[in-house]
Design a protein around this motif. Structure first.
Motif, PDB file in Angstrom:
ATOM      1  N   ILE A   1       0.941  -1.329   0.031  1.00  0.00           N
ATOM      2  CA  ILE A   1      -0.011  -0.101   0.096  1.00  0.00           C
ATOM      3  C   ILE A   1       0.874   1.382  -0.016  1.00  0.00           C
ATOM      4  N   LEU A   2       1.954   1.250   0.791  1.00  0.00           N
ATOM      5  CA  LEU A   2       2.687   2.448   1.095  1.00  0.00           C
ATOM      6  C   LEU A   2       3.422   2.524  -0.294  1.00  0.00           C
ATOM      7  N   THR A   3       3.933   1.578  -0.946  1.00  0.00           N
ATOM      8  CA  THR A   3       4.641   1.654  -2.219  1.00  0.00           C
ATOM      9  C   THR A   3       3.877   2.287  -3.399  1.00  0.00           C
ATOM     10  N   GLY A   4       2.548   1.877  -3.294  1.00  0.00           N
ATOM     11  CA  GLY A   4       1.613   2.502  -4.122  1.00  0.00           C
ATOM     12  C   GLY A   4       0.874   3.911  -3.838  1.00  0.00           C
ATOM     13  N   ILE A   5       1.481   4.474  -2.620  1.00  0.00           N
ATOM     14  CA  ILE A   5       1.382   5.944  -2.236  1.00  0.00           C
ATOM     15  C   ILE A   5       2.598   6.825  -2.564  1.00  0.00           C
ATOM     16  N   LEU A   6       3.774   6.027  -2.266  1.00  0.00           N
ATOM     17  CA  LEU A   6       4.912   6.809  -2.430  1.00  0.00           C
ATOM     18  C   LEU A   6       5.306   7.154  -3.961  1.00  0.00           C
ATOM     19  N   GLY A   7       5.074   6.022  -4.562  1.00  0.00           N
ATOM     20  CA  GLY A   7       5.459   6.001  -5.972  1.00  0.00           C
ATOM     21  C   GLY A   7       4.853   7.002  -6.600  1.00  0.00           C
ATOM     22  N   PRO A   8       3.404   7.219  -6.728  1.00  0.00           N
ATOM     23  CA  PRO A   8       2.761   8.405  -7.233  1.00  0.00           C
ATOM     24  C   PRO A   8       2.950   9.725  -6.646  1.00  0.00           C
ATOM     25  N   ALA A   9       3.433  10.006  -5.378  1.00  0.00           N
ATOM     26  CA  ALA A   9       3.757  11.207  -4.575  1.00  0.00           C
ATOM     27  C   ALA A   9       4.971  11.669  -5.171  1.00  0.00           C
TER      28      ALA A   9
ATOM     29  N   ILE B   1       4.343  12.772  -8.833  1.00  0.00           N
ATOM     30  CA  ILE B   1       3.608  14.055  -8.944  1.00  0.00           C
ATOM     31  C   ILE B   1       4.595  15.076  -8.588  1.00  0.00           C
ATOM     32  N   ALA B   2       5.613  14.922  -7.865  1.00  0.00           N
ATOM     33  CA  ALA B   2       6.759  16.043  -7.532  1.00  0.00           C
ATOM     34  C   ALA B   2       7.406  16.012  -8.854  1.00  0.00           C
ATOM     35  N   LEU B   3       7.574  15.263  -9.510  1.00  0.00           N
ATOM     36  CA  LEU B   3       8.410  15.484 -10.590  1.00  0.00           C
ATOM     37  C   LEU B   3       7.595  16.101 -12.051  1.00  0.00           C
ATOM     38  N   LEU B   4       6.453  16.014 -11.963  1.00  0.00           N
ATOM     39  CA  LEU B   4       5.699  16.524 -13.094  1.00  0.00           C
ATOM     40  C   LEU B   4       5.106  17.847 -12.858  1.00  0.00           C
ATOM     41  N   THR B   5       4.916  18.422 -11.580  1.00  0.00           N
ATOM     42  CA  THR B   5       4.091  19.549 -11.446  1.00  0.00           C
ATOM     43  C   THR B   5       5.215  20.746 -10.929  1.00  0.00           C
ATOM     44  N   LYS B   6       4.682  21.881 -11.017  1.00  0.00           N
ATOM     45  CA  LYS B   6       5.366  22.977 -10.654  1.00  0.00           C
ATOM     46  C   LYS B   6       4.654  23.877  -9.723  1.00  0.00           C
ATOM     47  N   ASP B   7       3.379  23.413  -9.376  1.00  0.00           N
ATOM     48  CA  ASP B   7       2.509  24.064  -8.360  1.00  0.00           C
ATOM     49  C   ASP B   7       3.025  23.706  -7.080  1.00  0.00           C
ATOM     50  N   GLU B   8       3.467  24.861  -6.253  1.00  0.00           N
ATOM     51  CA  GLU B   8       4.150  24.847  -4.843  1.00  0.00           C
ATOM     52  C   GLU B   8       3.050  24.183  -4.004  1.00  0.00           C
ATOM     53  N   LYS B   9       1.820  24.498  -3.866  1.00  0.00           N
ATOM     54  CA  LYS B   9       0.959  23.761  -3.114  1.00  0.00           C
ATOM     55  C   LYS B   9       0.911  22.299  -3.301  1.00  0.00           C
ATOM     56  N   VAL B  10       0.870  21.913  -4.656  1.00  0.00           N
ATOM     57  CA  VAL B  10       0.754  20.220  -5.031  1.00  0.00           C
ATOM     58  C   VAL B  10       1.985  19.818  -4.374  1.00  0.00           C
ATOM     59  N   LEU B  11       3.193  20.572  -4.718  1.00  0.00           N
ATOM     60  CA  LEU B  11       4.390  20.119  -4.377  1.00  0.00           C
ATOM     61  C   LEU B  11       4.708  19.789  -2.796  1.00  0.00           C
ATOM     62  N   ARG B  12       3.897  20.673  -2.059  1.00  0.00           N
ATOM     63  CA  ARG B  12       4.132  20.554  -0.527  1.00  0.00           C
ATOM     64  C   ARG B  12       3.407  19.392  -0.026  1.00  0.00           C
ATOM     65  N   GLU B  13       2.144  19.361  -0.694  1.00  0.00           N
ATOM     66  CA  GLU B  13       1.423  18.158  -0.504  1.00  0.00           C
ATOM     67  C   GLU B  13       1.977  16.734  -0.850  1.00  0.00           C
ATOM     68  N   ALA B  14       2.307  16.788  -2.083  1.00  0.00           N
ATOM     69  CA  ALA B  14       3.097  15.463  -2.428  1.00  0.00           C
ATOM     70  C   ALA B  14       4.446  15.311  -1.371  1.00  0.00           C
TER      71      ALA B  14
END
Length: 206
Positions: free
Chosen positions: A151-159, A162-175
């Protein structure tokens, strides 16, 4: 009487009438000093009361004068044999009592050993029960750890993605929050598995 203290008297031949002491009184004192000595009482004045008293205080045989010396000799032999048998019986009884005491001590020691073994067996059974419970817990923990890691691998991988693909600061902080939480959870699962394995190993060593 002084001769009785030496322990060498096997039989006492007493006349009812003595120059310095009554024969009945002497007989009583002999019995008080050593009841194992057979006493043959002789008297020239036979009467029922004297005979009764003699038997009451412990006289072995009672002869009235005049008597046949063969009868007296036979009485002496019977008295000596009676003393020997009494001594042998006392010695045998003493040996039996000693053997019983030794056997009782052996049984007491054996019983103590058995009790100690029973207590040790109870402890071992208790440890085995604990081991079985911890074994079951370890097996369940491994299954839970495996599922949580998936489960954690499934969560950590997408996070991370997302950190690699987005430039949105808020999204980065959440990730990043998601990533840190997933890493901490993974570490917690690993420590739980190590703790359960350690407790199981300690019981095996005991």
């Amino acid at each position: 009487l002084a001769l009785l203290d030496t322990g060498t008297v096997d039989l006492a031949l007493v006349d009812v009438r003595l120059p310095d002491m009554d024969g009945i009184e002497l007989t009583k004192r002999i019995v008080d000093l050593n009841a194992d000595i057979p006493i043959i009482l002789m008297t020239a004045f036979a009467d029922l009361e004297t005979a009764r008293l003699a038997l009451t205080i412990g006289v072995y045989e009672y002869f009235t004068k005049p008597f046949d010396f063969k009868d007296l000799r036979a009485g002496i032999e019977r008295g000596l044999q009676h003393r020997r048998l009494a001594q042998e019986n006392r010695l045998h009884r003493s040996r039996l009592e000693q053997e019983v005491a030794e056997r009782t001590q052996e049984l007491t020691q054996t019983n103590a050993q058995l009790q100690a073994e029973i207590e040790e067996r109870k402890k071992m059974e208790h440890r085995l029960v604990q081991l079985e419970r911890l074994g079951a817990l370890a097996e369940m923990s491994q299954g839970i750890s495996h599922n949580l890691n998936n489960i954690l691998t499934g969560i950590l991988g997408p996070a991370q993605l997302i950190a690699l693909l987005t430039k949105d600061e808020k999204v980065l902080r959440e990730a990043e929050v998601i990533r840190i939480s997933a890493v901490r959870a993974t570490d917690l699962v690993k420590r739980l598995a190590v703790s359960v394995r350690g407790q199981t190993g300690q019981l095996h060593e005991v």
